[in-house]
Scaffold this active site. Structure first.
Site, PDB file in Angstrom:
ATOM      1  N   ASP A 203       0.561  -1.201   0.362  1.00 29.18           N
ATOM      2  CA  ASP A 203       0.102  -0.024   0.356  1.00 29.18           C
ATOM      3  C   ASP A 203       1.430   1.716  -0.238  1.00 29.18           C
ATOM      4  OD1 ASP A 203      -2.840   0.877   0.496  1.00 29.18           O
ATOM      5  OD2 ASP A 203      -1.630   1.712   1.674  1.00 29.18           O
ATOM      6  N   ASN A 211      -3.018  12.749  -4.039  1.00 30.23           N
ATOM      7  CA  ASN A 211      -4.089  13.303  -5.288  1.00 30.23           C
ATOM      8  C   ASN A 211      -4.328  14.559  -4.959  1.00 30.23           C
ATOM      9  OD1 ASN A 211      -4.370  11.360  -7.040  1.00 30.23           O
ATOM     10  ND2 ASN A 211      -5.598   9.815  -5.216  1.00 30.23           N
ATOM     11  N   HIS A 216      -4.264  14.482  -9.392  1.00 33.28           N
ATOM     12  CA  HIS A 216      -4.416  12.782  -9.540  1.00 33.28           C
ATOM     13  C   HIS A 216      -3.741  12.346 -11.210  1.00 33.28           C
ATOM     14  CE1 HIS A 216      -8.330  12.157  -7.426  1.00 33.28           C
ATOM     15  NE2 HIS A 216      -8.056  12.858  -7.487  1.00 33.28           N
ATOM     16  N   ASP A 220      -1.149   9.602 -10.588  1.00 35.17           N
ATOM     17  CA  ASP A 220      -1.710   8.162 -11.484  1.00 35.17           C
ATOM     18  C   ASP A 220       0.177   7.966 -11.550  1.00 35.17           C
ATOM     19  OD1 ASP A 220      -4.314   7.795 -11.655  1.00 35.17           O
ATOM     20  OD2 ASP A 220      -4.520   8.460 -14.191  1.00 35.17           O
ATOM     21  N   GLU A 246      -4.856   3.006  -5.016  1.00 40.84           N
ATOM     22  CA  GLU A 246      -3.097   2.398  -3.991  1.00 40.84           C
ATOM     23  C   GLU A 246      -2.144   0.943  -3.550  1.00 40.84           C
ATOM     24  OE1 GLU A 246      -4.560   4.136  -0.432  1.00 40.84           O
ATOM     25  OE2 GLU A 246      -5.831   3.906  -2.710  1.00 40.84           O
TER      26      GLU A 246
END
Length: 343
Positions: A203, A211, A216, A220, A246
């Site tokens: 994680d 974010n 975003h 990404d 994630e």
């Protein structure tokens, strides 16, 4: 012609990347009478490209998966002809050594990206008929790999997706059954040197902050770069999945606890040392556990998730082994984990 048709049927009869790799090296090896044929993975880490063998066959051995490759592999710069071919989006590159042996590389282009390459070693250069035959086999391989990627890969990161996980887990659990003893009868003396199958849950720490702060698009990009680090840090025969958001899962094949810890730590430290564009430093937390064919997947995932949760609530940027936490009294053994995020 019969041999060619047989290989085409074999290649297109699989629904698994590993078996497809084995089929293509076996086909090319026989049809081209090669000394050696390999499928290579091409990976980019910290703006440097590396190649790592994935499957191979030679005159003395059957086609098999390369299981002895750790780390990043060799720098692409060691292969200037292939490096130039990739830079120019070329269809092939070759090198004739001083002893007259030919090395032919055929990148597998899917769109404008080539992360797989076929390498063929032969005693002398090929004639046009053999070259055309090899190109036809490679085209079938590329097209079928593209179909498998479309159904099995996560569109953002290129990793295996969630829906392929169940089949891969069932396969690796079957392998873990060999030599298995019932629960409570294990000999724990040799736990650190015993070969097992493993599951790790990864994680990204504070990903919501990435974010929220950078947007975003940068989030990404962080996921894509972490996916690249996952693929380059783990071994070629391990399986890496994106579960969504994630979260990532890795299935590690046949290795010891000590080596599992070393491989996971290599990945964790690679992420911590990486400079992510605009974002800067990012870290990951990992929970991992050995597979046991006597236990259902939901329990195994739940235990890895518990170890991950412990890592995230005790400082982050670390990897925690479930059984070790239980032995140390930091976690309690449970038969299931109703709070696991996977279900």
């Amino acid at each position: 012609m019969d041999s060619l048709l047989k290989h085409m049927v074999d290649m297109t009869g699989h629904r698994d990347h590993t078996r497809l790799d084995l089929s293509v090296v076996a086909a090319v090896q026989e049809l081209a009478q090669a000394v050696r044929t390999r499928v290579l993975t091409i990976a980019t880490v910290r703006n440097q490209r590396f190649i790592r063998p994935r499957a191979f066959v030679d005159r003395d051995t059957p086609a098999r998966i390369e299981e002895n490759t750790d780390g990043l592999g060799e720098p692409l710069a060691n292969y200037p002809a292939l490096e130039a071919c990739l830079a120019s989006h070329g269809a092939s590159a070759e090198q004739v050594n001083a002893d007259g042996v030919l090395v032919l590389w055929l990148p597998i282009w899917i769109g404008d990206k080539a992360d797989t390459c076929l390498e063929i070693v032969h005693g002398s250069p090929y004639g046009p008929d053999t070259t055309q035959l090899i190109s036809g086999v490679v085209s079938v391989y590329r097209n079928f790999q593209n179909l498998l990627d479309y159904s099995e890969r996560d569109s953002l990161t290129g990793l295996l997706n969630r829906k392929t996980f169940d089949d891969q887990l069932a396969k690796i659990m079957g392998e873990s059954c060999r030599g298995l003893v019932p629960p409570g009868q294990e000999e724990r003396r040799h736990e650190c040197t015993e070969q097992k199958q493993w599951l790790a849950v990864v994680d990204v720490d504070h990903f919501k902050n990435v974010n929220d702060r950078f947007g975003h698009l940068y989030g990404d990009e962080v996921l894509i770069l972490i996916a690249n680090l996952l693929q380059s840090s783990f071994r070629s025969h391990d399986r890496v999945f994106r579960f969504g958001g994630e979260e990532f899962v890795v299935l590690l094949r046949s290795t010891t606890l000590e080596n599992t810890r070393k491989i996971i730590e290599r990945f964790r430290s690679n992420v911590a040392a990486h400079e992510f564009p605009q974002v800067g430093k990012v870290t990951v937390s990992v929970g991992f556990v050995a597979l046991n064919a006597y236990e259902p997947p939901v329990v195994i995932l739940g235990r890895a998730d518990q170890a991950l949760y412990y890592a995230k609530t005790h400082g982050r940027n670390q990897a925690c082994h479930y059984d070790e936490l239980v032995e140390q009294g930091r976690l309690k053994t449970v038969s299931s984990n109703a709070t696991a995020e996977f279900f």
